[in-house]
Design a protein around this motif. Structure first.
Motif, short mmCIF file in Angstrom:
data_model
loop_
_atom_site.label_atom_id
_atom_site.label_comp_id
_atom_site.label_asym_id
_atom_site.label_seq_id
_atom_site.Cartn_x
_atom_site.Cartn_y
_atom_site.Cartn_z
N ALA A 21 0.85 -1.21 0.00
CA ALA A 21 0.00 0.00 0.00
C ALA A 21 0.88 1.25 0.00
O ALA A 21 0.54 2.26 -0.63
N ALA A 22 2.04 1.17 0.68
CA ALA A 22 2.95 2.32 0.69
C ALA A 22 3.46 2.59 -0.72
O ALA A 22 3.55 3.74 -1.15
N ASP A 23 3.81 1.52 -1.45
CA ASP A 23 4.29 1.71 -2.83
C ASP A 23 3.20 2.36 -3.69
O ASP A 23 3.47 3.20 -4.54
N ILE A 24 1.96 1.95 -3.47
CA ILE A 24 0.86 2.53 -4.27
C ILE A 24 0.70 4.01 -3.94
O ILE A 24 0.49 4.84 -4.82
N LEU A 25 0.87 4.34 -2.66
CA LEU A 25 0.78 5.76 -2.28
C LEU A 25 1.93 6.56 -2.91
O LEU A 25 1.74 7.69 -3.36
#
Ligand code: HEM
Length: 399
Positions: A215-219
């Motif tokens: 999810a961090a990478d997507i953010l």
């Protein structure tokens, strides 16, 4: 090469307009539940509990080709789920293929209208800014390069344009729009990639993580798209009233949520987004072998169509929107005459186009052809003019 000094990161951040207060521990906590990263509960520890086990099982059972065939005709948000899907997969789509309860149709409608009014700038910035920036986000570049789609960048670029195009369409989030379906297809593709890439010896050899696309990478990618474009529109003094800003943010909040990022980790305001971006995007930008190759391919593709400008101008425009530092990392050949032209003519073009200056620059028609040609590239979804189907990969890039 991948460890930028803090000073370099800051100067790059200034160039990209993405510098804010920097307190790394606060990066995710500002939108989440406290010191998540320290406790191992932040978005860098979140993948997709709903889609990941399902896609691992679909791949292991050999259902993916049937899913790709069955969902080719599933396009509009209100299309019934297609027949021919495995029951478990259909049940999953039935659960997730809807807008979150907090989605605000008034804002989404305004965002769609804003996207239409500002489409030329958005396509330029997404295409030449965010698109090329993705090649200096090392995790993204490495996973895109070593996944199956990395072997055919023309096709992959066209599919990615589909996401932007469907997001930007009037009515994208309405029942007759297509974005909810496109986002759900993308979420499932990402889940498949999380199962497949760890099986790639090539990816494992270069990756600094065991499972990609947290999810961090997507953010981080959201900041390279939405937050970056937001900042550039303000920098360029494109008229951009508060209601448009809020609507644009909301459309991205919904988009990121549809990709599986939990609500509590999605920035609530642009100020929060910019703060987070300065902490999690700017410092990690760096060249990689994979990214340099991808950027060459992407710019090569763009240069294939007649943009009415030289390749030197294209290179310099990328340098203008992303900084010379990024241009140097990617080995974009200098063209100093074009560099001077871009830096003076582009601001004059924007001011004249927006009615903020009565003086029509001599280069107006050349730049106008450039923005129109780029917009057409997006509107034609790469080349074919028809929907480019998003398909779930069943393997990785061979070498
Ligand atoms: C696939 C969009 C974040 C890696 C896709 C596709 C879209 C998309 C539309 C399907 C089309 C295609 O196959 O190329 C997005 C958006 C993101 C995001 C809008 C965030 C806002 C990420 C991140 C990573 C990533 C953070 C990795 C760090 C990939 C990979 C594929 C993919 C490897 C599969 C390509 C293949 O078929 O082999 N993404 N993505 N994406 N994405 Fe993302």
């Amino acid at each position: 090469m991948e460890n930028l000094s803090r000073r370099k990161a800051l100067s790059l951040g200034v160039a990209l307009g993405l510098v804010g207060a920097a307190n790394p521990v606060q990066a995710w906590a500002s939108t989440g539940t406290g010191a998540g990263s320290a406790a191992g509960t932040g978005p860098e520890w979140i993948w997709d509990d709903a889609a990941d086990p399902l896609m691992a099982s679909m791949l292991d059972q050999g259902h993916v080709l049937a899913i790709n065939t069955a969902w080719a005709s599933w396009v509009n948000n209100d299309d019934p789920l297609p027949g021919g899907l495995p029951a478990e997969f259909a049940a999953y789509l039935g659960r997730v293929n809807r807008l979150p309860s907090w989605a605000d149709q008034t804002k989404l409608t305004r965002a769609a209208d804003f996207n239409r009014r500002r489409d030329t700038y958005l396509f330029m910035l997404y295409g030449l800014g965010s698109g090329i920036m993705s090649t200096v986000i090392p995790r993204e570049a490495k996973s895109v390069y070593w996944s199956a789609g990395g072997a055919d960048m023309q096709d992959r670029a066209a599919k990615t344009f589909t996401f932007g195009y469907d997001l930007s369409e009037l009515g994208a989030f309405k029942p007759t729009g297509q974005f909810v379906v496109t986002a759900n297809k993308t979420r499932v593709v990402h889940a498949a990639v999380r199962h497949l890439l760890p099986q790639s010896p090539h990816w494992r050899a270069v990756a600094d993580e065991t499972v990609p696309i947290s999810a961090a990478d997507i953010l981080v990618t959201f900041h390279s798209l939405g937050t970056y474009v937001h900042r550039k529109l303000l920098d360029w003094r494109v008229p951009y009233p508060a209601a448009d800003q809020e609507a644009f943010l909301h459309s991205w909040q919904v988009a990121v949520h549809l990709l599986g990022v939990p609500y509590e980790h999605i920035p609530r305001t642009w100020a929060e987004a910019e703060r987070q971006s300065a902490q999690v995007l700017t410092p990690i930008l760096a060249p990689s072998t994979e990214g340099i190759e991808l950027a060459g391919e992407l710019l090569g593709l763009t240069a294939q169509i007649d943009l009415g400008v030289t390749r030197g101008f294209l290179n310099e425009f990328v340098r203008y929107v992303l900084s010379d530092e990024v241009g140097d990392w990617l080995g974009l050949r200098r063209d100093y005459a074009s560099a001077a032209l871009v830096r003076t003519a582009w601001p004059a073009y924007v001011l004249f186009r927006e009615g903020l200056s009565p003086v029509m620059p001599g280069t107006f028609y050349m730049l106008d052809q450039f923005v129109r040609a780029l917009a057409m590239l997006f509107l034609n979804k790469g080349s074919s003019g028809t929907t480019t189907p998003i398909t779930i990969p069943t393997g990785n890039r061979a070498a």
